[in-house]
Design a protein around this motif. Sequence first.
Motif, short mmCIF file in Angstrom:
data_model
loop_
_atom_site.label_atom_id
_atom_site.label_comp_id
_atom_site.label_asym_id
_atom_site.label_seq_id
_atom_site.Cartn_x
_atom_site.Cartn_y
_atom_site.Cartn_z
N GLU A 96 1.09 -1.06 -0.11
CA GLU A 96 -0.14 -0.10 -0.08
C GLU A 96 0.28 1.08 0.72
N LYS A 97 2.12 0.93 0.84
CA LYS A 97 2.65 2.64 1.48
C LYS A 97 3.49 2.45 -0.27
N ALA A 99 1.94 1.38 -3.46
CA ALA A 99 1.89 2.55 -4.18
C ALA A 99 1.41 3.38 -4.10
N SER A 100 1.26 4.17 -2.97
CA SER A 100 1.05 5.94 -3.05
C SER A 100 2.56 6.03 -3.21
N MET A 101 3.12 6.02 -2.58
CA MET A 101 5.01 6.63 -2.71
C MET A 101 4.62 6.38 -5.03
N GLU A 103 1.91 7.38 -6.53
CA GLU A 103 1.63 7.98 -6.87
C GLU A 103 2.18 9.51 -6.66
N GLN A 104 2.80 9.60 -5.69
CA GLN A 104 3.20 10.83 -5.18
C GLN A 104 4.28 10.74 -6.13
N TYR A 105 5.79 10.49 -6.72
CA TYR A 105 6.57 10.21 -7.67
C TYR A 105 5.79 10.86 -9.44
N LEU A 107 2.85 12.19 -9.59
CA LEU A 107 2.42 13.95 -9.08
C LEU A 107 3.64 14.80 -9.04
N LYS A 108 4.81 14.44 -8.94
CA LYS A 108 5.92 15.76 -9.26
C LYS A 108 6.67 15.39 -10.39
N PRO A 125 -3.55 -0.41 -10.06
CA PRO A 125 -4.01 1.22 -10.39
C PRO A 125 -3.22 2.48 -9.95
N LEU C 43 -2.85 13.22 -3.34
CA LEU C 43 -2.17 12.80 -2.07
C LEU C 43 -3.27 12.14 -0.88
N HIS C 46 -5.56 8.07 -0.08
CA HIS C 46 -5.72 6.85 0.72
C HIS C 46 -5.18 7.25 2.72
N GLN C 156 -11.80 5.23 -6.71
CA GLN C 156 -10.91 6.23 -8.07
C GLN C 156 -12.05 7.20 -8.17
N ARG C 232 -7.78 -0.57 -4.15
CA ARG C 232 -6.97 -0.79 -4.64
C ARG C 232 -6.88 -2.56 -5.70
N TRP C 284 7.26 13.11 0.37
CA TRP C 284 7.47 14.01 -0.75
C TRP C 284 9.41 14.66 -0.80
#
Lengths: 355, 318, 317
Positions: A96-97, A99-101, A103-105, A107-108, A125, C43, C46, C156, C232, C284
């Motif tokens: 899960e973490k 996946a959220s990383m 998502e962060q990248y 966005l960056k 996804p 962000l 989640h 989603q 997910r 970030w």
Amino acid sequence: MKKSNPRKMHHRFVVLSLLAGIAFIFTACSPAPPSDASSTQLVSKDNNKKKITICLIPKKKGLPYFTSCAKGAEEAAMELGNVELIYDGPTDGSPEKQASMIEQYTLKGVDVIAVSPNDPNVVAPALRKARARGIHVLSWDADAIQDSRDYFVNQATAEAIAHGMVNTMVKDLGGPETRADVAIVTAYLTAANQNVWIEHMKTHIDQQYPNLNLVAIKPSDEDQKLAFKVTQDLMKAYPDIKGFFGISSVSFPGAAEAVKQAGKTGQVMVTGLATPNSMRSYVEGGTVKSVVLWNTAELGYLTIKVGEALATGKLKQGDTSFDAGKLGKKKIAGDQVLLGDILVFTKENIHQYDF
Amino acid sequence: MITYLLRHRAIGLFLFIGLLTTVVSWINPAFLSAQNLRDIAVQAAPICIISCGVMLVLVAGEIDISVGSMMGVLAASMGIMVSASRAQLPPHVAIALTLLIGIGMGLFNGLLVAYAGVPSIIVTLGMLTALRGLTEIIMNGAWITDLPEEIRFLGTGTILSVPLSLWTTAGVLAMTIWLIHRTPIGRRIYATGSNPQAAQLAGLSIKSIKLFVFAWTGLLTAVATLVSVPQLSVVDSGIGVGTELLVVTCVVVGGTSVNGGVGTLSGVLCGVALMTMISTVLIFLKLGEHATYWSRAIQGLFILGAILADHWISNHKK
Amino acid sequence: MKAIFLRTLSLPETFLSCLIITLFALISQLDPSFLQWEVQRSLSSHIWELAIIAIPMTLIILTAGIDLSVGSIMSLSAITAGMLFQAGSSMPLACGAALLTGTLGGFLNGFFIARMRVHPLIITLATMATYRGIAEGISQAKPVSGFPAGFTRLGQDEWLNLPFAAWVFFIIFVSVFWVIHRRALGLHVYAIGNNDTASRFSGIHVDRILIGLYTFSGFASALAALLFVARRNTAKADVGMGIELGVITAVVIGGVSIFGGRGTLVGTCLGLLLIHETREFVSWHWNRDEFILIVLGLLLIVSVVFQKLLRHKQNSS
């Protein structure tokens, strides 16, 4: 947990203990300042070229296996000069973490995301979203779901890893004729990669080696102590067990230590996946005859090379080979860049490797 | 008669352990082999050592859920201190420093709880998180694979053919018994937990007692780390994950009250024995592959059963 | 006038708001791109599941209780939905069953706590292992995937520029807020936390309220589990692993006293916002996951120390 008395506060002590804590943390951090070391933000001298940012995401940060991959990646980035490498991943190995990383990248707005998915379904996804944004997505080390990535930098398919381990075990046990009970010590019961390997191992054993009898699959919850204990218990509960597969980098040394301490070196075989450094003493001592792995630094190196080529358009669909610098030409099969064969470390060759 | 026995948690648990052992060894006699009993004892040793500390914390009316991450930091720092490729300190210096770091972390917990008045569950939850991150930073992505023989001896060595960790456990148990029964500190800890106001009025320094139990737990965690981590040849960054929950479960199943003031060492010992043998029992029962996936549920039901049975009995007693 | 001013100043909410403002000021200096609405919205995806569980957790902690089993209830509910879907049942039915399972799990917790008087910490420690164990057992630790698009869209898609889960959270928040502030129930929750025995003597249905709160917690966890699965597209026995610590951290940073009786839902929201922004920004800006653990652990301790100091100031003035 009772309410403490509302008495006068001892400010001195509060301040002191806070200071002590902060000092503690700072002294601990000082050997590894955030600006360099493992975050590896490399700055090239040549500012004319466009910078390409590549994120290399491991399954679990802090494992020596991935640290050694990152070293190879760093080397490639240095060599190319136009690549800014970010190496970060979840320290607890949570999909899960991861996946959220991703998502962060996304966005960056980085150029390439190279991920070794902990759970292909969970990150899919997020990877698709990244691709929709025009980011090049690679999977390395383990494959993602096919439509969620461009290329897979493949050091070994799940199938090849599973077959490699089973074949090594059979060889160590003395050939396919030997009848033997074997057991698997895995990471978590829910670990996606390990479960895929186990499936392939089962079918391979069924089809090729009818004399091998898989009696138990036990989790070690990524705890070396538990792997040790489980192996100990299995040896006593199933006295006929002749072989253990330690299929994570934590369960392998744990299982080997249990066999060694039980004095069954040479009678009970242990094999699995781990870096040579963590298994060296067992291989030299004879508890472990062979360790299955690949050259991790080359894997990291190749991943960055492919990432850069993809971002600059050097690598096009339909290419059948790829020029990987110091590694020479590498074959491309469809959407997979192949690193090469699995390495088997034995007493004879383990001293040549240091990672 | 039966209710009398069950009323005393230690006796009830002891009978239950006896029953479980009988059933397992009837199905698989190998369970009773000397080797297996010794292995179970060695596995239980670190949990037992830490539980002695955490029990006193609970008796004093607080809680400590940071021991798992403390073990991680202690193992990592011990490994780095002795490793031939890192700091190369002499083993006895490293051992002394590890114990000091343990006490230091315990004192830090204790200072925040006793003198800053922060609830212990919050302090130790914060430490649980922060120290795990610290372990990763200390290790910096590489494990320690070259522990010297002197340190390995702590985990694998024997004296009079009894493993060192068992001698240590016996020593810690003896000290804890002495502490509880023979020193004023023991009585003060119980007094603090059962009625802090009264204890305060009686002139006890509640703060120093609380500080003491946390520091003691820190020290015992360091001791447990020293005798258990060198059993393995590799020090990884995940050492101790989840230990805090196991220890709290053992202590609570052993009849220690989370409200403070109540708890016996014999109960805790039985709790530790039960919790460490369950997973071995499940392997010896040879329930097959499907059962592997149910083992966590079975362990959970054991805990639930022990707790509910106890409450049912104590409710009926009234 | 001065007294009111001081009182406002020493509220945990004021303190948290100041912290959050400082954090944002710091971010705008270090990395303003992080503050774009687009980035923030994505962000946030989640945090909503955690936020949904934090509402009942706030109420439970207000009664001096705790619920460690929320992550395991999530996993059990997710697996219920997944296994039923795999067995060929329709998605609404599977979701209904999952919600029912979670609610039942929460009810059992509440029953043991209120009727058998087991300490909430102990019982939820036990059910934490049991529920996840059952989820592992029935799923044989295998994932279920490939849910219908109608269902995954819930996780989603966005409504009015915010994820669907955010609206679920807002709806629950507003209704619970209304109940707590406009109904006697709210007072009762605080009363139980301040003095359980006295509340019983003054005729408050303590048992009923406690059972209700833990049941609500189970329901909210199941709801969060469904949103997670939809987002997910995977149901597996490791869903929600460790989420309980995140939720409790947020609630406690939000100024809710672990001993009960003191704290607000608004505080919890601020706590959530603070740890979410801190976590995301550390990740970030520094790209080092191990920092996050240290920062969050220290943030928890430091913010509680400061809240304690402020409250002490207020009491002594």
